[in-house]
Scaffold this active site. Structure first.
Site, short mmCIF file in Angstrom:
data_model
loop_
_atom_site.label_atom_id
_atom_site.label_comp_id
_atom_site.label_asym_id
_atom_site.label_seq_id
_atom_site.Cartn_x
_atom_site.Cartn_y
_atom_site.Cartn_z
N GLY A 12 10.43 -1.88 6.30
CA GLY A 12 9.04 -2.35 6.39
C GLY A 12 8.93 -3.85 6.16
O GLY A 12 9.94 -4.55 5.99
N PHE A 13 7.71 -4.32 6.15
CA PHE A 13 7.42 -5.75 6.01
C PHE A 13 7.98 -6.30 4.69
O PHE A 13 8.84 -7.19 4.67
CB PHE A 13 5.90 -5.93 6.12
CG PHE A 13 5.33 -7.24 5.65
CD1 PHE A 13 5.96 -8.45 5.91
CD2 PHE A 13 4.12 -7.26 4.94
CE1 PHE A 13 5.41 -9.66 5.48
CE2 PHE A 13 3.57 -8.45 4.51
CZ PHE A 13 4.22 -9.65 4.76
N ILE A 14 7.51 -5.74 3.58
CA ILE A 14 7.95 -6.28 2.29
C ILE A 14 9.39 -5.86 2.00
O ILE A 14 10.21 -6.68 1.54
CB ILE A 14 7.00 -5.82 1.15
CG1 ILE A 14 5.55 -6.28 1.44
CG2 ILE A 14 7.47 -6.33 -0.21
CD1 ILE A 14 4.51 -5.76 0.46
N TYR A 154 -6.09 6.21 -0.11
CA TYR A 154 -4.92 5.34 -0.35
C TYR A 154 -4.91 4.83 -1.78
O TYR A 154 -3.91 4.94 -2.50
CB TYR A 154 -4.95 4.17 0.64
CG TYR A 154 -3.94 3.08 0.35
CD1 TYR A 154 -2.58 3.31 0.50
CD2 TYR A 154 -4.36 1.81 -0.10
CE1 TYR A 154 -1.65 2.30 0.23
CE2 TYR A 154 -3.45 0.81 -0.36
CZ TYR A 154 -2.09 1.05 -0.20
OH TYR A 154 -1.18 0.07 -0.49
N LYS A 158 -2.22 5.49 -5.08
CA LYS A 158 -1.54 4.42 -5.81
C LYS A 158 -1.82 4.54 -7.31
O LYS A 158 -0.94 4.33 -8.14
CB LYS A 158 -1.97 3.05 -5.28
CG LYS A 158 -1.42 2.75 -3.89
CD LYS A 158 0.09 2.60 -3.91
CE LYS A 158 0.70 2.34 -2.55
NZ LYS A 158 2.15 2.24 -2.58
N1 LIG Z 1 1.29 -5.45 2.62
C1 LIG Z 1 0.33 -5.47 1.71
O1 LIG Z 1 -0.59 -6.29 1.77
C2 LIG Z 1 0.34 -4.50 0.56
C3 LIG Z 1 -0.68 -4.60 -0.42
C4 LIG Z 1 -0.69 -3.71 -1.48
C5 LIG Z 1 0.30 -2.77 -1.59
N2 LIG Z 1 1.27 -2.67 -0.64
C6 LIG Z 1 2.31 -1.64 -0.79
O2 LIG Z 1 3.58 -2.24 -0.65
C7 LIG Z 1 4.50 -1.32 -0.03
C8 LIG Z 1 5.13 -1.94 1.20
O3 LIG Z 1 4.09 -2.29 2.10
P1 LIG Z 1 4.38 -2.98 3.52
O4 LIG Z 1 3.23 -3.85 3.81
O5 LIG Z 1 5.77 -3.52 3.55
O6 LIG Z 1 4.24 -1.71 4.47
P2 LIG Z 1 5.19 -1.20 5.65
O7 LIG Z 1 4.45 -0.07 6.30
O8 LIG Z 1 5.63 -2.34 6.49
O9 LIG Z 1 6.44 -0.64 4.85
C9 LIG Z 1 6.53 0.67 4.35
C10 LIG Z 1 7.79 1.28 4.91
O10 LIG Z 1 7.89 2.63 4.38
C11 LIG Z 1 8.38 3.46 5.39
N3 LIG Z 1 7.95 4.83 5.12
C12 LIG Z 1 6.71 5.36 5.25
N4 LIG Z 1 6.74 6.67 4.98
C13 LIG Z 1 8.02 6.96 4.63
C14 LIG Z 1 8.68 8.17 4.26
N5 LIG Z 1 8.00 9.33 4.19
N6 LIG Z 1 10.00 8.13 4.00
C15 LIG Z 1 10.70 6.95 4.09
N7 LIG Z 1 10.13 5.78 4.46
C16 LIG Z 1 8.80 5.79 4.73
C17 LIG Z 1 7.77 2.93 6.68
O11 LIG Z 1 8.51 3.33 7.84
C18 LIG Z 1 7.78 1.43 6.44
O12 LIG Z 1 8.91 0.83 7.02
C19 LIG Z 1 3.68 -0.05 0.23
O13 LIG Z 1 3.88 0.83 -0.84
C20 LIG Z 1 2.26 -0.54 0.26
O14 LIG Z 1 1.34 0.48 -0.07
C21 LIG Z 1 1.32 -3.52 0.43
#
Ligand SMILES: NC(=O)c1ccc[n+]([C@@H]2O[C@H](COP(=O)([O-])OP(=O)(O)OC[C@H]3O[C@@H](n4cnc5c(N)ncnc54)[C@H](O)[C@@H]3O)[C@@H](O)[C@H]2O)c1
Length: 325
Positions: A12-14, A154, A158
């Site tokens: 994923g992104f982060i 959502y 969390k």
């Molecule tokens: N980006 C933001 O602004 C933000 C803000 C607050 C919280 N978050 C949290 O940070 C985390 C990462 O966010 P992100 O923006 O990188 O999102 P993202 O969707 O890019 O990354 C999440 C990754 O988890 C994987 N995933 C989803 N379901 C899965 C499963 N059942 N089994 C295995 N992998 C699975 C997805 O394929 C994805 O690559 C998440 O928990 C998100 O809720 C993000």
């Protein structure tokens, strides 16, 4: 310190940005990702393309809801710290499909905690979200505020993660930091997030849908600052005992929607054409992080201004726009 880090959601992104940084520092990174179709797989494959060339990066293409698959990873690797980022992210889609959010974000998380317990892995840093603050009126948001009034499925998942992780801390001596991220942006940002969408629309000379009157605001946090905060949290849980902390990772400098649109416009080099629409259900009015605790506890110090961060994102987007076609 050279360690073995286990990142869930590693494509994923982060997750992939964090993995890159840890691999650069010569750590070993184990990752799991199910490449769910929340957004284009092309983007996720691109996120891990370079990482997969490195022998210190091992990716399991599997689902955290699959307990046996999670067990296998813990059986096969000696893990120092878990960074649990896999989740169904996004507020609006959670209103349409709350059951999926519950299954992935809650059951999936429980599988990770259970296998940590079974394998005696003690350290975890987990993604929570600023969404747990809902429409808290008092700003900036502090970690000790009451957050029992979620306004989206959502956010509720969390908050549930924060509570469940506390149970494992108390009963099984796990060291836990729950990180409440505040809107993360920068290169590789998810396509469903507004900065990414608006950049795409502006480059195509299309109208920008603005929900509300443009005064809602977000505390945008640049990806490099988030990665730095996650790594510092990992060092903290590995160095200390009896840790359970909830920590905001934000920028402590909210930007209004209108200002965000104009800043992207400047970076792209156009005057945005705005179309005003009604506010969306589940959206909060303002997010604003108090980051004092993060500063004191882990030495977190966000460095990137919004203008710089947006320019970096727009530059990156222009070079990678075929991913979003
Ligand atoms: N980006 C933001 O602004 C933000 C803000 C607050 C919280 N978050 C949290 O940070 C985390 C990462 O966010 P992100 O923006 O990188 O999102 P993202 O969707 O890019 O990354 C999440 C990754 O988890 C994987 N995933 C989803 N379901 C899965 C499963 N059942 N089994 C295995 N992998 C699975 C997805 O394929 C994805 O690559 C998440 O928990 C998100 O809720 C993000």
């Amino acid at each position: 310190m050279y360690c073995t880090y286990f990142i869930t959601g590693g494509a994923g992104f982060i997750g992939s940005s964090l993995a890159e940084s840890l691999i650069k520092e010569e750590n070993k990174v184990i990752a799991i990702d199910n490449f769910c179709d929340f957004y284009s797989l092309k983007i996720k494959e691109n996120n891990i393309k370079e990482l997969e060339k490195n022998k210190n990066f091992i990716l399991y293409r599997a689902d955290i809801r699959d307990r046996q698959a999670v067990k296998k990873i813990f059986d096969e690797n000696k893990i120092d710290v878990v960074m649990h980022l896999a989740a169904m992210a996004g507020v609006r889609p959670s209103i349409e499909n709350p059951v999926l959010y519950q299954e992935v974000n809650c059951m999936g998380t429980q599988n990770i905690l259970e296998e940590m317990k079974e394998h005696n892995v003690k350290n975890i840093v987990m993604a929570s979200s600023s969404s747990v603050y809902g429409n808290c009126k008092e700003v900036p948001f502090r970690e000790d505020m009451i957050v029992d009034y979620a306004i989206s499925p959502y956010a509720a998942t969390k908050k549930a993660n924060e509570v469940m992780a506390h149970v494992y801390h108390k009963l099984f001596d796990m060291n836990v930091i729950m990180l409440r991220f505040f809107t993360v942006y920068g290169p590789k940002q998810r396509p469903d997030l507004a900065i990414n969408k608006f950049t795409r629309l502006m480059l195509a000379d299309e109208e920008i849908p603005m929900f509300g009157d443009g005064t809602t605001s977000r505390d945008y946090t640049y990806i490099d600052d988030i990665v730095d905060g996650i790594k510092k949290s990992c060092y903290h849980v590995m160095k200390n005992k009896n840790v359970y902390e909830i920590v905001n990772l934000g920028n402590s400098s909210p930007i209004s929607l209108k200002e965000m649109i104009n800043t992207i416009g400047q970076a792209v080099g156009i005057k945005p054409k705005i179309k005003q629409l009604p506010m969306q259900p589940g959206d909060v009015e303002k997010t604003y992080a108090d980051v004092l605790k993060a500063k004191k506890l882990i030495g977190y110090e966000p460095k990137t201004t919004f203008k710089e961060g947006i320019q970096n994102f727009v530059n990156w987007y222009k070079e990678n726009k075929e991913l979003y076609s």
